[in-house]
Every structure is written in C-alpha cells, then in structure tokens.
Design a protein around this motif. Structure first.
Motif: not given
Length: 264
Positions: A148, A151, A176, A179, A181, A184
């Motif tokens: 990801h 993210s 980061a 996963r 965004p 997060c």
C-alpha cells in the motif's frame, strides 16, 4: 519549484521509487530520479561504485508513469549518488532529497545499515534537507506481501511542509504501515527502538562460513518507539542526526585541551 532528487536502495526498477517520484511530481516539485542500477539494500552510507576507466556508469531510463521526468540508473550505491548530486553532477543542486519508498520498515537504531536512510543522511551532512520513506511490508519467503504505497505517499504533503520549516540539513525518517490509508492511525513522532522490526541473526556458522538471515523481531517493543507505534498502525516520523562529534563523553577533558590550538 523545489528541485528534488529521488533515490532509493531497492534499485531503479523498484515500484517504491516510482510511487515516491510520482507523489513528488504531484506535489509540484521539480523531480530528477537517480538510483542504483541493481538492488543495494544494506548499503548504509557507502559511497562505493563501479568504475569504467575511472568513471561511474550512468544510464538514462524511463520510470513507469513518469514520462518526461529525467531518470538515471547508476552503477553506484545510493549515498554515492546523493554525494555526486550535491557536489556538482546535478545543476542546479537539489534542495531536497527523497529516498524510498523502501520495501520494508526502517526502524530502530539499525537504520544505521539502511541504504535508504544512508542516502538521506548523506544529504544532511551536506546541508540538504532529506526524507527517507519506508513501508512496513511483512517478510514472506516468496517476497510477496501487500504494498500500500499510498499509505506513505498520502502523507508526503504534510511531511514536506513540516520539513520545509526545519533547518537546512534536517533528516527525517517516515515509516508507514502496509495497510490502506483509511486504516492507518494518525502520524506520530517516534523515538528509535533499540532494535528494528526486522532483525538479523546468524542462521548457520562453520569454520569457513556463516549465513545471516533476516527475521521478524520478537518480543514486545518499547512503548513510544517507532517499532511499537508502527505495529499499532501509526505512521511514524523521526528526526535523525547525521554524523557528528559526541562531546558528551568528555574526551577533551581526559586528553586535555579542546583542539583549537593544534597542540597537546
């Protein structure tokens, strides 16, 4: 526009550098991409390079999705590329260095060994602001795992605005979670953990060899550290200090004098 060099240690063909360079372009930066021609993870701040008649080979390439952005594959380690860029290879000299997005977290004091971080620290030594960006991709035997990149790139405008207000030579490290965004947590300042999320161990050893293996860290990370916050789903931001003398050990007092008269 701010002139920015985008580099990495995973190599010019790595998807992370393309994602970071595209995000830099979208942020309105004047981007040039230059990265090792091959995988160079673990290079730290080494300035080694291949030589052909005393010259370092550089090959112009095209980065996926970045037509018109100058990009180069260099037969050198990432810190070597940054060094060349800030001492005369690029004109104008970059105002900013972005390094990443690394395939794997760079947390804890073992960031010392990271080529991604080493490139950023090299920029900082020369008074250029820098940001190392890493994605906490889980280790899998086949190299698979979610990626990801967004993210990390979604945080770029906020982090760049913060970095622009900090002194020249400031180096930040952004990690980061891997996963989406939306999953997060908020960006958090983090201290370096004693060890990183990924640790190196001797897998086997004999009189004529040893074999190292990277493994996921075990145990509970210290609260408030980059490893702990990242595991909890928070992107983390840490300011790193380039190499400098350590006056705190009191060496001058033990040897006598402070070195300013050239005598002992």
């Amino acid at each position: 526009m701010t002139r920015v060099l985008v580099t990495n240690d995973d190599g010019i063909d790595a998807p992370g550098i393309a994602a970071l360079a595209r995000a830099a372009v979208d942020a309105g930066l004047d981007v040039v991409v230059a990265a090792p021609a091959v995988q160079s993870s673990g290079a730290s701040a080494a300035i080694t390079a291949e030589r052909e008649e005393g010259r370092t080979p550089v090959r112009e390439v095209t980065v996926d999705g970045l037509d018109g952005v100058p990009a180069f594959a260099v037969s050198a380690q990432p810190a070597h590329i940054v060094l060349a860029a800030v001492v005369g290879w690029l004109d104008p000299v970059p105002d900013l260095v972005l390094s990443g997005i690394n395939h794997g977290a760079n947390t804890g004091r073992v960031v010392l060994h990271s080529g991604t971080v080493g490139a950023a620290l090299t920029a900082g030594v020369h008074g250029v602001r820098a940001l190392a960006v890493s994605l906490d991709v889980a280790l899998h035997p086949d190299g698979s795992g979610g990626r990801h990149w967004d993210s990390a790139t979604a945080l770029l405008p906020e982090v760049l605005a913060l970095l622009a207000d900090l002194p020249e030579g400031t180096v930040l490290s952004l990690n980061a979670p891997d996963r989406p965004p939306s999953e997060c947590g908020p960006l958090r300042h983090a201290a370096l953990a004693p060890f990183g999320a990924v640790q190196t161990r001797v897998d086997s050893a004999a009189s004529d060899h040893w074999q190292l293996q990277e493994v996921e860290g075990d145990g509970t990370p210290d609260p408030g550290t980059d490893t702990a916050l990242l595991a909890a789903g928070h992107p983390t931001l840490t300011a790193l200090s380039p190499v400098g003398e350590d006056a705190g050990v009191g060496l001058a007092d033990r040897l006598g004098g402070n070195g300013d008269d050239g005598q002992r």
